[in-house]
Design an enzyme around this catalytic site. Sequence first.
Site, PDB file in Angstrom:
ATOM      1  N   LYS A  86      23.610   0.897 -55.978  1.00 19.76           N
ATOM      2  CA  LYS A  86      23.221   1.147 -57.367  1.00 19.76           C
ATOM      3  C   LYS A  86      22.861  -0.154 -58.090  1.00 19.76           C
ATOM      4  O   LYS A  86      22.042  -0.152 -59.006  1.00 19.76           O
ATOM      5  CB  LYS A  86      24.332   1.895 -58.105  1.00 19.76           C
ATOM      6  CG  LYS A  86      24.469   3.348 -57.660  1.00 19.76           C
ATOM      7  CD  LYS A  86      23.161   4.121 -57.829  1.00 19.76           C
ATOM      8  CE  LYS A  86      23.260   5.575 -57.431  1.00 19.76           C
ATOM      9  NZ  LYS A  86      22.001   6.319 -57.642  1.00 19.76           N
TER      10      LYS A  86
ATOM     11  N   PHE B 298      28.676  15.504 -56.709  1.00 17.41           N
ATOM     12  CA  PHE B 298      28.862  14.102 -56.381  1.00 17.41           C
ATOM     13  C   PHE B 298      30.210  13.850 -55.693  1.00 17.41           C
ATOM     14  O   PHE B 298      30.277  13.304 -54.585  1.00 17.41           O
ATOM     15  CB  PHE B 298      28.751  13.252 -57.650  1.00 17.41           C
ATOM     16  CG  PHE B 298      28.970  11.786 -57.447  1.00 17.41           C
ATOM     17  CD1 PHE B 298      27.933  10.960 -57.047  1.00 17.41           C
ATOM     18  CD2 PHE B 298      30.218  11.213 -57.647  1.00 17.41           C
ATOM     19  CE1 PHE B 298      28.132   9.599 -56.849  1.00 17.41           C
ATOM     20  CE2 PHE B 298      30.432   9.859 -57.455  1.00 17.41           C
ATOM     21  CZ  PHE B 298      29.378   9.056 -57.056  1.00 17.41           C
TER      22      PHE B 298
ATOM     23  N   TYR C 270      28.528   1.648 -52.176  1.00 16.55           N
ATOM     24  CA  TYR C 270      27.880   2.491 -53.190  1.00 16.55           C
ATOM     25  C   TYR C 270      27.483   1.644 -54.395  1.00 16.55           C
ATOM     26  O   TYR C 270      26.358   1.750 -54.912  1.00 16.55           O
ATOM     27  CB  TYR C 270      28.810   3.621 -53.630  1.00 16.55           C
ATOM     28  CG  TYR C 270      28.218   4.459 -54.741  1.00 16.55           C
ATOM     29  CD1 TYR C 270      27.148   5.306 -54.491  1.00 16.55           C
ATOM     30  CD2 TYR C 270      28.711   4.367 -56.049  1.00 16.55           C
ATOM     31  CE1 TYR C 270      26.581   6.060 -55.515  1.00 16.55           C
ATOM     32  CE2 TYR C 270      28.156   5.115 -57.072  1.00 16.55           C
ATOM     33  CZ  TYR C 270      27.097   5.959 -56.801  1.00 16.55           C
ATOM     34  OH  TYR C 270      26.527   6.698 -57.806  1.00 16.55           O
TER      35      TYR C 270
ATOM     36  N   ARG D 279      17.625  21.374 -48.844  1.00 13.71           N
ATOM     37  CA  ARG D 279      18.094  22.744 -48.608  1.00 13.71           C
ATOM     38  C   ARG D 279      17.036  23.733 -49.074  1.00 13.71           C
ATOM     39  O   ARG D 279      16.896  24.011 -50.265  1.00 13.71           O
ATOM     40  CB  ARG D 279      19.426  22.953 -49.333  1.00 13.71           C
ATOM     41  CG  ARG D 279      20.538  22.096 -48.733  1.00 13.71           C
ATOM     42  CD  ARG D 279      21.788  22.081 -49.584  1.00 13.71           C
ATOM     43  NE  ARG D 279      21.649  21.248 -50.766  1.00 13.71           N
ATOM     44  CZ  ARG D 279      22.673  20.854 -51.523  1.00 13.71           C
ATOM     45  NH1 ARG D 279      23.897  21.225 -51.212  1.00 13.71           N
ATOM     46  NH2 ARG D 279      22.478  20.104 -52.588  1.00 13.71           N
TER      47      ARG D 279
END
Length: 861
Positions: A763, A797, A759, A641
């Site tokens: 990790k 998150f 996920y 961004r």
Amino acid sequence: MENHSGPILLLVTDNFLRSAQCMVNGREFMQDNRDAVLPIVADGVRQDESRNAYAVPTQFERISDIIQYINYWQDQYLDLRRQKRELEDEIDEETFSDHLRSVRAISGETSEFLRLLRNTEHVTYEELEETDYEMIFRFIGDINGWEKLKKARASRVMDRVPAEAVEAASNRNSEPMDDEPPVDIQDIPGMDMLPDDPEEEIEDDGDLVPDETEEEIVSDTSYQIEEEVEEIEEEIEEHILVEDDIPAESSSGPEEIHQNGAVYATEEEEEEEDEEEELVSALDPNYILENLHDWVSGGQTEKAIAELQNALQQHPEHLAMRYQLAHLLVQHEDDFSEARSQLATLLKYDSKHTGALFLSGELSEIEEDFDEAVGFYQDVAAIDSKFPEVHYRLGLILAHQFEDTQDHAMMEFRQAIAQHPENADAHYQYAMLLNEHQKALDAAAIEFMETLRLQPNHPFAYYDLAILYHTQGNLEKAQEAYLKAKALNPEVETPENDLAFGLTAPAEPEPVAEEPVERIAVEPKSQNGVVEEHIKENQEAAITTPASPENTVEMETTEATMEKSNSELIIERDALAALKENIFRLEEMIKARDEEQEKLKQQRPGNGKTVMVTGATSGIGKATAEIFARNGFRVIITGRRSDRLDAIEKGLQDEFHTDVHSLNFDVRQVEAVENAINQLPEDWKNIDILINNAGKAKGLDPIHQGRLEHWEEMIDTNIKGLLYLTRAVSPYMVARQQGQIINVCSTAGKEVYPNGNVYCATKHAVDALTKAMRLDLHSYNIRIGQVAPAHVEETEFAEVRFDGDKERGAKVYEGFQPLTSVDVAEAIYFMATRPTHVNIQDVVMLGTQQASSTVIDRSGR
């Protein structure tokens, strides 16, 4: 070769490296033409006592090889100085001095020239011969020429093969050879320089003679294979055998004897050799200069200074080391006295060393000896008019420290702007002189605007513009500029300024008491000529006109009006005078504040170090960038961004007064990652710490209901993105033998929980990669670690996981106190600021109320 454009073949021999005619300006040549040069390394030639020529290998790959040439040129220089003293009456002073200067320059640049040569792709003459000069043809982009040359040389070799060998070869070949047309080789560059017979050799006098050991081509391929095996075995033996001059007996113990009679070094002898080589390396200027940046950026400034001082005892005339020592003494030790001593010694060797002259000028400025500073800077400008900042520094001193030198100062600022158009302060200083010295208001306004284009938050440019517009009578523009000035620098806001620029109304004048008409004749106090004339005219009219009741009323009204107008002008004049008086006071305050901030900045732990934080537009990444910026690190922030990146970059710079560089790209796109790193400015490429923070969770579904786009986004970001950044940055760390990589993992990388399938898998991959990276990179002095937090508040998150559903995301943290992004950032900062011998590999963090991913005490915060 200065004006040559195109490929350059540089033939380097031992003779070349010992020739002043060849080596003069060698470093500059290699620096300017490195990409256009193909060095070809060949043996040199010397003569023994009987004037018989023998070959001398040309080697510069090892430090010990380079040292021999450094010592050679330093000995040459010292010998020439001795000759100059002894033969003072017998030599041509001017010619000898020129040669002495050349040799002195070569002695100081030899190590850098050889380093550039070593790091430039080069080829030996033997390799060229073996490949039919392939490297040259590829270098000049003429592959067709190489093909022609190969065929021509093969054809000439075949012409000399006995007929029976050709016939035997053709009988063994099941497929007949195609007849090739004759090759025209006349147009191949350099063909006229090759010997007619490839088997001929060149003697020392350049005449061609036949090779006395000419052999016929043997068709027995088994014999050729045996010969190649023997050559390989010989190379292996040469690699491990000690040189022939090792004595048969050694004081350290008996040597080891191989069964074939070869002599090997004992372990003690090898250790002694290693220690001797390390000692030589430690005192080698090339070694020290190559490692200087790493020592300083790694917080080992004292070591860097000590190494330079020790090496200078062995190489007192090495100018580059002496200059670096002076620079470190000034920048890191504030030892101006010793720095001046080093610079004075350096300038005795080379009175035109621009770096030493400029640094001497800076020291004179610090000590407020401005006459001496101007002298040093003018010497630099006379030698190199394009030396960075020399005209700017001269302009500042001439403008602010001397009287009647404003015209000269303006000339220096014009040169500074021409040399460096992006220097905002040069434009500002030039605008001030145009405004106050030359009264060229329009030209000054243009320079003020250029200052603001380059530095939109300049603390004074809008204020000066406001005064300039007010002087021109453009009150609307003046007020607009003043409002902007107040927003940037609240210290310019005073009641006088607000009054002058029309933000407040002037106070009502005291009522005028009735007095006899004769008082009108008193001289007015106004300095405005027009007003004075107007008052005098009314006074005369009052004296000559009868004092009728109507006239008395009119006269009293006119008097009151004039006195009011006069009072307003006096107030306005005083306000403008106050503006100008305040400028110098405010500038001194800002200067003192900036100097104090700069001093504090130099003392911060991150001074001189660069950290890159990925995913820095929110959460942990943003908090991490802030804590490093607060402590003086130069920070590279990345994110997708751009609007957020720009705002964060400006915020960090304004609040913490450190350098910040933003990179707008998506870590999932490998080309974008590579381009971003490759296009970093040179002074930003040496990244000391990489923090792989960019990551995300998408969705919370069981495996049979998971969305493929969610899986791909997590895998691409959490795993591939981390790999792309590490692959792009780590080679620079390996090359410097220094650096640190910290990965942001998760407790999901330590355990799994329902619906966290993919996920958790990504990790777990981060956890495994961290361990593997540690094994791969520890030998390069690179530290690897990770932080694995549980629930973290003050991030996006949960919101991202639930596709922007803020309400659902907030429920994740209900009823307990999770970690904050600052908590994690502080852990990362702690890991990064341990002594260099400490590597914290894994930090697992949970809030006190969270025992695992699913076991949480939600009884309240």
